[in-house]
Design a protein around this motif. Structure first.
Motif, PDB file in Angstrom:
ATOM      1  N   LYS A   1       8.519  -9.230 -12.610  1.00  0.00           N
ATOM      2  CA  LYS A   1       8.805  -8.501 -11.507  1.00  0.00           C
ATOM      3  C   LYS A   1      10.222  -7.870 -11.745  1.00  0.00           C
ATOM      4  O   LYS A   1      11.097  -7.636 -12.050  1.00  0.00           O
ATOM      5  CB  LYS A   1       9.124  -9.111 -10.612  1.00  0.00           C
ATOM      6  N   PHE A   2       9.906  -6.173 -12.305  1.00  0.00           N
ATOM      7  CA  PHE A   2      10.673  -5.403 -12.351  1.00  0.00           C
ATOM      8  C   PHE A   2      10.505  -3.937 -12.052  1.00  0.00           C
ATOM      9  O   PHE A   2       9.984  -3.676 -11.613  1.00  0.00           O
ATOM     10  CB  PHE A   2      10.808  -5.184 -14.113  1.00  0.00           C
ATOM     11  N   CYS A   3      12.119  -3.526 -11.037  1.00  0.00           N
ATOM     12  CA  CYS A   3      11.896  -2.868 -10.097  1.00  0.00           C
ATOM     13  C   CYS A   3      10.886  -2.196  -9.264  1.00  0.00           C
ATOM     14  O   CYS A   3       9.813  -1.389  -9.574  1.00  0.00           O
ATOM     15  CB  CYS A   3      12.385  -1.310 -10.919  1.00  0.00           C
ATOM     16  N   GLY A   4      10.306  -3.752  -8.502  1.00  0.00           N
ATOM     17  CA  GLY A   4       8.681  -3.611  -7.660  1.00  0.00           C
ATOM     18  C   GLY A   4       7.384  -3.866  -8.246  1.00  0.00           C
ATOM     19  O   GLY A   4       6.690  -3.960  -7.714  1.00  0.00           O
ATOM     20  N   ASN A   5       7.973  -4.045  -9.306  1.00  0.00           N
ATOM     21  CA  ASN A   5       6.204  -3.564 -10.597  1.00  0.00           C
ATOM     22  C   ASN A   5       5.874  -5.036 -11.265  1.00  0.00           C
ATOM     23  O   ASN A   5       7.578  -5.768 -11.776  1.00  0.00           O
ATOM     24  CB  ASN A   5       5.889  -2.513 -11.587  1.00  0.00           C
ATOM     25  N   LEU A   6       4.542  -5.395 -11.309  1.00  0.00           N
ATOM     26  CA  LEU A   6       4.671  -6.776 -12.422  1.00  0.00           C
ATOM     27  C   LEU A   6       4.497  -6.065 -13.808  1.00  0.00           C
ATOM     28  O   LEU A   6       3.327  -5.657 -14.144  1.00  0.00           O
ATOM     29  CB  LEU A   6       3.935  -7.122 -11.527  1.00  0.00           C
ATOM     30  N   TRP A   7       4.709  -7.007 -14.692  1.00  0.00           N
ATOM     31  CA  TRP A   7       4.662  -6.335 -16.130  1.00  0.00           C
ATOM     32  C   TRP A   7       4.267  -7.873 -16.828  1.00  0.00           C
ATOM     33  O   TRP A   7       4.508  -8.687 -16.388  1.00  0.00           O
ATOM     34  CB  TRP A   7       5.435  -6.107 -17.145  1.00  0.00           C
ATOM     35  N   THR A   8       3.979  -7.880 -17.692  1.00  0.00           N
ATOM     36  CA  THR A   8       2.652  -9.413 -18.358  1.00  0.00           C
ATOM     37  C   THR A   8       2.883  -8.866 -19.801  1.00  0.00           C
ATOM     38  O   THR A   8       2.864  -7.947 -20.560  1.00  0.00           O
ATOM     39  CB  THR A   8       1.251  -9.206 -17.895  1.00  0.00           C
ATOM     40  N   ALA A   9       2.923  -9.984 -20.473  1.00  0.00           N
ATOM     41  CA  ALA A   9       3.313 -10.106 -22.150  1.00  0.00           C
ATOM     42  C   ALA A   9       3.253 -11.682 -21.995  1.00  0.00           C
ATOM     43  O   ALA A   9       3.060 -13.332 -21.715  1.00  0.00           O
ATOM     44  CB  ALA A   9       4.083 -10.512 -22.610  1.00  0.00           C
TER      45      ALA A   9
ATOM     46  N   ALA B   1      -0.929  -8.196  -3.654  1.00  0.00           N
ATOM     47  CA  ALA B   1      -0.199  -8.587  -2.698  1.00  0.00           C
ATOM     48  C   ALA B   1       1.237  -8.146  -2.357  1.00  0.00           C
ATOM     49  O   ALA B   1       2.135  -7.713  -0.785  1.00  0.00           O
ATOM     50  CB  ALA B   1      -0.633  -9.090  -1.113  1.00  0.00           C
ATOM     51  N   ILE B   2       1.762  -7.863  -3.397  1.00  0.00           N
ATOM     52  CA  ILE B   2       3.636  -7.643  -3.438  1.00  0.00           C
ATOM     53  C   ILE B   2       3.895  -6.351  -3.383  1.00  0.00           C
ATOM     54  O   ILE B   2       3.162  -5.486  -3.944  1.00  0.00           O
ATOM     55  CB  ILE B   2       4.109  -8.454  -4.786  1.00  0.00           C
ATOM     56  N   ARG B   3       5.234  -6.043  -2.613  1.00  0.00           N
ATOM     57  CA  ARG B   3       5.442  -4.936  -2.536  1.00  0.00           C
ATOM     58  C   ARG B   3       7.220  -5.030  -2.211  1.00  0.00           C
ATOM     59  O   ARG B   3       7.698  -6.146  -1.861  1.00  0.00           O
ATOM     60  CB  ARG B   3       5.501  -4.702  -0.735  1.00  0.00           C
ATOM     61  N   THR B   4       7.828  -3.652  -3.090  1.00  0.00           N
ATOM     62  CA  THR B   4       9.320  -3.788  -2.588  1.00  0.00           C
ATOM     63  C   THR B   4       9.677  -3.180  -2.588  1.00  0.00           C
ATOM     64  O   THR B   4       9.227  -0.961  -2.067  1.00  0.00           O
ATOM     65  CB  THR B   4       9.666  -3.905  -4.827  1.00  0.00           C
ATOM     66  N   ALA B   5      11.173  -3.016  -1.742  1.00  0.00           N
ATOM     67  CA  ALA B   5      12.131  -1.916  -1.300  1.00  0.00           C
ATOM     68  C   ALA B   5      12.068  -0.958  -2.809  1.00  0.00           C
ATOM     69  O   ALA B   5      12.158  -1.646  -3.700  1.00  0.00           O
ATOM     70  CB  ALA B   5      13.202  -2.260  -1.075  1.00  0.00           C
ATOM     71  N   PRO B   6      12.383   0.418  -1.996  1.00  0.00           N
ATOM     72  CA  PRO B   6      12.177   0.657  -0.357  1.00  0.00           C
ATOM     73  C   PRO B   6      11.125   1.166  -0.307  1.00  0.00           C
ATOM     74  O   PRO B   6      10.356   1.415  -0.764  1.00  0.00           O
ATOM     75  CB  PRO B   6      13.288   2.100  -0.491  1.00  0.00           C
TER      76      PRO B   6
END
Length: 445
Positions: A258-266, A86-91
């Motif tokens: 969290k990078f440029c609005g998206n989630l990344w996992t490792a 449910a995480i959103r990011t600008a713009p």
């Protein structure tokens, strides 16, 4: 997450003095003497700089810390995309900015096993995270501790608990934060959240709820005091950083970025919370809002809410903040011949207000702890009818306001809602009704 965590003193025993250079070590001798990056760092550690600002920003604004860790951050596998929840990011472009006054009830109960990251829910925001401008308003509701680690490359996170204590395990050490505190996690700092308190209904499961301001812009700092002088508002010495602590965890650990609005996992083969010593000023901290030194009138009129500013993220225009964090702390009201609650007004700034505990002195009902309201720029607002009638007729004796703790994220740009907030089931549908019945009292002489 299991593993050995070591420290030299209790969390929060280390006094920072806001924004200044500080140091801590979990093992004596772990901090190098005289050099940030000696040929061989002490105790076989790796030296690494974490920069929260550009190298060449003015010294007064520069944020960086040197970390002395068991393994360098570079030692990790590739990240892959994962769901944003449910995480959103600008713009924020899926809806248009709304001039209407809006108010929400608290977030509903989450599914079992929801940790802090999964429990983050974006209300809206402004600016552009990729351009490092603007902010986002999030809420969280969690019922499980994190066994993974999170970092936010998009901005710093100001966490405002409303229900339940949190133990923040960070690269710099541990921070204990509870309702009436705020905690700040700087941009890029890794951390995980352990829940400390059980649900208020007496259930055995942990529970935590609150608010988060994600600041994409300039790091929060103390506001200038101007004519107030040298003292007042938040005192620098009341901001506390953690004592160095490190985890010796071998085995798979999920790390989410969290990078440029998206989630990344490792999946790492060790815990990245392995910093044995550090020094610098790009550090997490906690602040007790009850220590705020309120400045107010001792004659007449209600002062502007800017006098309640705890932290500010400055913009390129002096005095015009990307976002201010404001707290309405316990205080005395003594103004003579004065309407003491907040006045009716329209503001070029946009205001998201939340309630940590009790009641707010300008609202009679409907504004509850865990809920929030949004008044975008130039939307008319102020006390509801019941508050207006009561305050207009009150006998003006000295009055102690100490039955509530409210705050505000105030920003220079309109807050555009995420679709999930615009259509939320806990959005109050008849908020405008609180101003109905404000009758005509005008009588020509």
């Amino acid at each position: 997450m299991s593993g050995d965590a070591r420290k030299t003193a209790e969390s929060l025993s280390y006094l920072t003095g806001f924004g200044n250079e500080h140091a801590s070590e979990a093992v004596p001798g772990a901090l190098p003497e005289g050099r940030n990056s000696p040929q061989r760092a002490p105790l076989g550690l790796y030296a690494e700089q974490l920069s929260g600002t550009a190298f060449t920003e003015p010294r007064a604004h520069n944020r960086r810390s040197w970390l002395y860790r068991v393994r360098p951050s570079a030692a990790h596998p590739a990240f892959t995309r994962t769901g944003n929840g449910a995480i959103r990011t600008a713009p924020f472009t899926e809806t248009v900015p709304d001039p209407n006054r809006l108010r929400w009830n608290p977030l509903p109960e989450p599914p079992a096993g929801t940790d802090f990251l999964a429990g983050l829910w974006t209300l809206g925001g402004n600016g552009d995270a990729t351009q490092r401008t603007g902010m986002a308003v999030h809420l969280y509701h969690a019922n499980a501790s994190m066994d993974r680690v999170f970092s936010d490359a998009d901005g710093e996170l100001l966490i405002v608990p409303e229900r339940g204590g949190l133990l923040l395990h960070t690269e710099f050490g541990r921070l204990h934060v509870e309702p009436a505190h705020v905690a700040l996690i700087p941009r890029g700092v890794r951390f995980r959240v352990e829940l400390l308190d059980t649900a208020p209904d007496g259930g055995r499961s942990p529970s935590a709820r609150g608010y988060v301001c994600e600041n994409y812009g300039a790091p929060f700092q103390l506001p200038d005091l101007g004519p107030i002088g040298a003292n007042g508002l938040a005192n620098a010495r009341d901001f506390r950083a953690p004592v160095a602590a490190y985890e010796e965890v071998e085995g798979p650990v999920e790390v989410v970025n969290k990078f440029c609005g998206n989630l990344w996992t490792a999946t790492y083969d060790h815990s990245p919370l392995d910093v044995v010593a550090w020094h610098g000023n790009h550090v997490p901290y906690v602040y007790d809002l009850r220590r705020f030194n309120v400045i107010g009138t001792i004659s007449y009129d209600h002062p502007d809410p800017s006098i309640f500013t705890v932290l500010t993220s400055p913009s390129d225009t002096p005095g015009l903040a990307g976002v201010d964090f404001v707290v309405f702390a316990p205080r005395w009201l003594v103004g003579e011949d004065t309407f003491r609650p907040p006045y009716f007004h329209r503001n070029v700034m946009s205001e998201y207000m939340g309630l940590i505990e009790g009641a707010y002195d300008a609202k009679a009902e409907g504004f509850v702890p865990g809920g929030g309201s949004l008044h975008n720029m130039m939307s008319a607002h102020g006390p509801d009818r019941e508050t207006f009638d009561r305050a207009s007729a009150a006998e003006l004796r000295p009055q102690r306001v100490d039955d509530g703790l409210a705050f505000m994220f105030e920003t220079r740009w309109p807050v555009t809602l995420a679709p999930q907030a615009a259509g939320a089931g806990h959005l109050q549908q008849r908020y405008d009704d609180v101003w109905q019945g404000l009758e005509r009292h005008f009588r020509a002489l």
